[in-house]
Write a protein that holds these residues in place. Structure first.
Motif, PDB file in Angstrom:
ATOM      1  N   UNK A  35      48.035  40.859  31.719  1.00 34.08           N
ATOM      2  CA  UNK A  35      47.459  39.526  31.912  1.00 34.08           C
ATOM      3  C   UNK A  35      46.818  39.407  33.296  1.00 34.08           C
ATOM      4  N   UNK A  36      47.483  39.941  34.309  1.00 35.48           N
ATOM      5  CA  UNK A  36      46.926  39.895  35.665  1.00 35.48           C
ATOM      6  C   UNK A  36      45.616  40.678  35.731  1.00 35.48           C
ATOM      7  N   UNK A  37      45.560  41.832  35.073  1.00 34.54           N
ATOM      8  CA  UNK A  37      44.327  42.634  35.070  1.00 34.54           C
ATOM      9  C   UNK A  37      43.203  41.896  34.353  1.00 34.54           C
ATOM     10  N   UNK A  40      41.956  39.106  36.611  1.00 31.55           N
ATOM     11  CA  UNK A  40      41.155  39.653  37.701  1.00 31.55           C
ATOM     12  C   UNK A  40      39.765  40.040  37.199  1.00 31.55           C
ATOM     13  N   UNK A  41      39.702  40.689  36.045  1.00 34.24           N
ATOM     14  CA  UNK A  41      38.411  41.067  35.478  1.00 34.24           C
ATOM     15  C   UNK A  41      37.573  39.827  35.162  1.00 34.24           C
ATOM     16  N   UNK A  46      33.003  36.350  36.360  1.00 33.02           N
ATOM     17  CA  UNK A  46      32.448  35.041  36.719  1.00 33.02           C
ATOM     18  C   UNK A  46      31.637  35.127  38.011  1.00 33.02           C
ATOM     19  N   UNK A  47      32.132  35.889  38.971  1.00 30.41           N
ATOM     20  CA  UNK A  47      31.427  36.053  40.243  1.00 30.41           C
ATOM     21  C   UNK A  47      30.090  36.759  40.026  1.00 30.41           C
ATOM     22  N   UNK A  48      30.095  37.836  39.253  1.00 31.51           N
ATOM     23  CA  UNK A  48      28.858  38.575  38.978  1.00 31.51           C
ATOM     24  C   UNK A  48      27.884  37.728  38.148  1.00 31.51           C
TER      25      UNK A  48
END
Length: 129
Positions: A35-37, A40-41, A46-48
């Motif tokens: 879930x953490x991975x 993070x992805x 979202x940033x990209x």
């Protein structure tokens, strides 16, 4: 006194319960790590996506700003050449010059479309002096 079979069965049950408990806790930890991975992805995506959206918006603003000039140029060229008489064959350019212009046009169109126009052809033979 406790019979030895009962102690063996109790010990086996305790070992099995410990194994299953450890297995379950490890499964929970693996799920938490997964879930953490994923989170993070998703943050990176979202940033990209924000960067891509900003680039697309910048491109669209520039294209919209250039659109009136492009239309005006096209209309001006149409007005200039609307009543132009046909060029006689005697006055036309040589085939070699037409080929050079056609290649330049294809490269320019490819560049405008974001594609590679191919390399510029080099001289085929040394210049005669």
């Amino acid at each position: 006194m406790i019979p030895p079979q009962a102690l063996a069965i109790g010990g086996a049950l305790a070992i099995a319960a410990g194994f299953l408990g450890g297995w379950t806790v490890r499964d929970w930890k693996a799920d938490s790590d997964a879930l953490a991975a994923v989170e993070k992805a998703e943050r990176i995506r979202d940033k990209m996506q924000g960067k891509l959206d900003a680039s697309a918006e910048s491109y669209e603003r520039g294209r919209a700003a250039e659109e009136p000039a492009r239309l005006e140029t096209r209309n001006t060229i149409r007005e200039i050449y609307r009543d132009a008489p046909p060029v006689p064959v005697v006055c036309s350019i040589p085939d070699a010059a037409a080929l050079v212009l056609e290649n330049a046009r294809q490269r320019a169109n490819a560049a405008a479309a974001g594609q590679s126009g191919g390399p510029v052809p080099g001289p085929t033979s040394p210049a005669e002096e």
